[in-house]
Design an enzyme around this catalytic site. Structure first.
Site, PDB file in Angstrom:
ATOM      1  N   CYS A  89       8.029  -5.596 -11.159  1.00 35.37           N
ATOM      2  CA  CYS A  89       7.568  -6.949 -10.853  1.00 35.37           C
ATOM      3  C   CYS A  89       6.607  -6.889  -9.672  1.00 35.37           C
ATOM      4  CB  CYS A  89       8.752  -7.850 -10.540  1.00 35.37           C
ATOM      5  SG  CYS A  89       8.312  -9.530 -10.082  1.00 35.37           S
ATOM      6  N   HIS A 105       6.002  -2.823  -4.949  1.00 36.68           N
ATOM      7  CA  HIS A 105       6.669  -3.574  -6.000  1.00 36.68           C
ATOM      8  C   HIS A 105       7.973  -4.136  -5.451  1.00 36.68           C
ATOM      9  CE1 HIS A 105       8.514   0.489  -6.991  1.00 36.68           C
ATOM     10  NE2 HIS A 105       9.565  -0.272  -6.809  1.00 36.68           N
ATOM     11  N   ASN A 125       6.149   0.785  -1.848  1.00 33.38           N
ATOM     12  CA  ASN A 125       5.426   1.128  -3.075  1.00 33.38           C
ATOM     13  C   ASN A 125       4.768  -0.089  -3.720  1.00 33.38           C
ATOM     14  OD1 ASN A 125       6.061   3.882  -2.959  1.00 33.38           O
ATOM     15  ND2 ASN A 125       8.068   3.516  -3.906  1.00 33.38           N
TER      16      ASN A 125
END
Length: 473
Positions: free
Chosen positions: A409, A374, A372
């Site tokens: 993040c 991240h 995904n």
């Protein structure tokens, strides 16, 4: 003298011919008598049919061939059996034809009855002492020379028994020992009426620390792996990372907001752990997932964990409600049960630059990203422990952890890790006792990524004992 020498040569040839007729010929004569097109097609067809039935039954082709060769003689017709006139070096010779002998091998015995040279220059004509063809046209049919070649039949039977014994030894019929697991490292299976997923993991050498026990990151990876395999085994895995087909249509993904972990004992190198996981509803727009980790040999509970998940739009990166279509997919798998870990309702307070320990300049690598795009949730735990003091890591082990995920993040983010030890100073860490730490993972601009709280207990003495097996002598 010339005539006598010719007679002796013919006598020796006649003696060798008689020995072949008695049945002392080579086995190759026996085998060659069956090399006819009909018998070859029969054997080939039978062999192909048996191999098609089962790979292991191919040995019976040898048996069929041996039995056929032993009991079914094949006769080849060569010649007419009548004498023929031919010219040999200008002289007339009478070849009495090729005669078939119904003997042991059923082979073809060839006789040539050459005509003696005529009387020349008053030299007495010498008669050939070879027996006439009429006397040897048919050999006597006895019981002995009609028996099959039992040596080949016995060899075939022996081959069958040896092959059967080998197949029997290869069968997994022996009872398993209690310490042997069925499919210990497979994809896992659904248990408890289809509501609980179970999977086993072996603790590898690259998953342990200096004390030869699994790290907290290893345990978290096991939890994440079983969660994804649960969705996959249930047939709900779409194109996303744990997303169902309806979630993929709406560009939705799962993100974790809170996780609690309690470790009773860390598994050691070589041990096999059994991980059970299941899902439940959490409020109106959330899902709770629980894990229970046991020792696969003894059933001892090693780790308990619970988490809360919500949906986020993959394109806008904003939280979303659970659509009714998705709820219909996953609702049937919800278990009505209390969390495996009692919820810690204490507020996670914010810490600042006054923290005891700060580690700056942390940035994710490409391998830290999931599908995904991240940073993987397990990576956050490693970053949090980057700021933990070295004396604490050497003398204590993490026994409980509560994490609140506040922001994702990205690949280009740079983070700071802060740790604050409650009610203790660095000098007292090696004295033993329980310690509690507060953690914060933030971006350089101050935006919070994860807040956390950890509890630490002294390491047991046996963790420092060498577990390397003694060298066998």
């Amino acid at each position: 003298m010339e005539i006598r020498s010719l007679k002796e040569k013919r006598g020796r040839a006649s003696k060798k011919q008689k020995e072949r007729e008695i049945g002392t010929g080579k086995p190759s004569a026996f085998l060659s008598s069956f090399a006819t097109p009909t018998s070859t097609r029969f054997t080939s067809t039978l062999s192909s049919f048996l191999r098609f039935i089962h790979q292991g039954v191919g040995v019976f082709t040898m048996v069929a061939t041996a039995v056929t060769a032993s009991f079914i003689p094949v006769v080849s017709s060569l010649g007419s059996g009548k004498g023929e006139q031919t010219q040999l070096g200008g002289r007339s010779a009478n070849l009495r034809g090729l005669h078939r002998r119904n003997g042991l091998c059923g082979g073809l015995q060839v006789k040539a009855n050459a005509q003696a040279p005529p009387k020349v220059n008053d030299i007495v004509k010498v008669e050939d002492d070879l027996p006439s063809s009429s006397s040897l046209s048919h050999a006597p049919r006895t019981f002995i020379n009609q028996l099959p070649d039992w040596s080949m039949l016995l060899a075939a039977i022996t081959t069958v028994f040896l092959a059967a014994e080998k197949q029997w030894m290869m069968l997994d019929w022996k009872p398993r020992r209690p310490d042997m697991l069925v499919d210990p490292f497979g994809i896992g299976k659904i248990v408890e009426d289809g509501l609980v997923f179970r999977q086993n993991f072996s603790i590898r050498s690259y998953e342990i620390g200096a004390d030869k026990t699994a790290s907290i990151e290893t345990l978290m990876n096991h939890l994440q792996e079983t969660a994804l395999n649960h969705v996959k085994t249930a047939g709900l895995l779409g194109d996303g990372f744990g997303s169902t087909p309806e979630m993929c249509k709406k560009n939705l993904i799962w993100v974790v907001t809170k996780m609690q972990v309690v470790v009773d004992r860390y598994p050691k190198w070589g041990e096999v752990v059994q991980v059970d996981t299941w899902v439940s509803a959490s409020g109106k727009n959330g899902m709770r997932r629980d894990w229970l980790v046991r020792d696969a040999q003894t059933g001892e509970i090693l780790t308990r964990a619970t988490s809360v998940w919500v949906m986020m739009n993959k394109e806008t990166r904003k939280l979303s409600k659970i659509p009714e279509e998705v709820r219909g997919e996953i609702g049937t798998y919800f278990v009505d049960s209390a969390p495996v870990v009692e919820e810690d309702k204490r507020k996670l307070s914010k810490i600042d630059d006054s923290a005891n320990f700060i580690r700056t300049g942390l940035s994710p690598r490409w391998s830290d990203l999931d599908v995904n795009q991240h940073v993987n949730n397990v990576k956050y735990i490693g970053w949090i422990l980057e700021s933990a003091p070295q004396p604490l890591l050497e003398s204590h082990e993490l026994c409980a952890m509560t994490l609140e995920y506040r922001r994702e993040c990205g690949r280009k983010s740079v983070l700071d890790s802060l740790t604050d030890i409650s009610g203790a100073n660095v000098g007292s860490l090696a004295e033993g006792g329980l310690f509690e730490c507060k953690h914060l993972l933030r971006l350089e601009d101050g935006a919070e990524i994860v807040r956390g709280r950890t509890e630490w207990r002294p390491k047991s003495a046996n963790n420092f004992v060498s577990q390397v097996p003694a060298e066998s002598t």
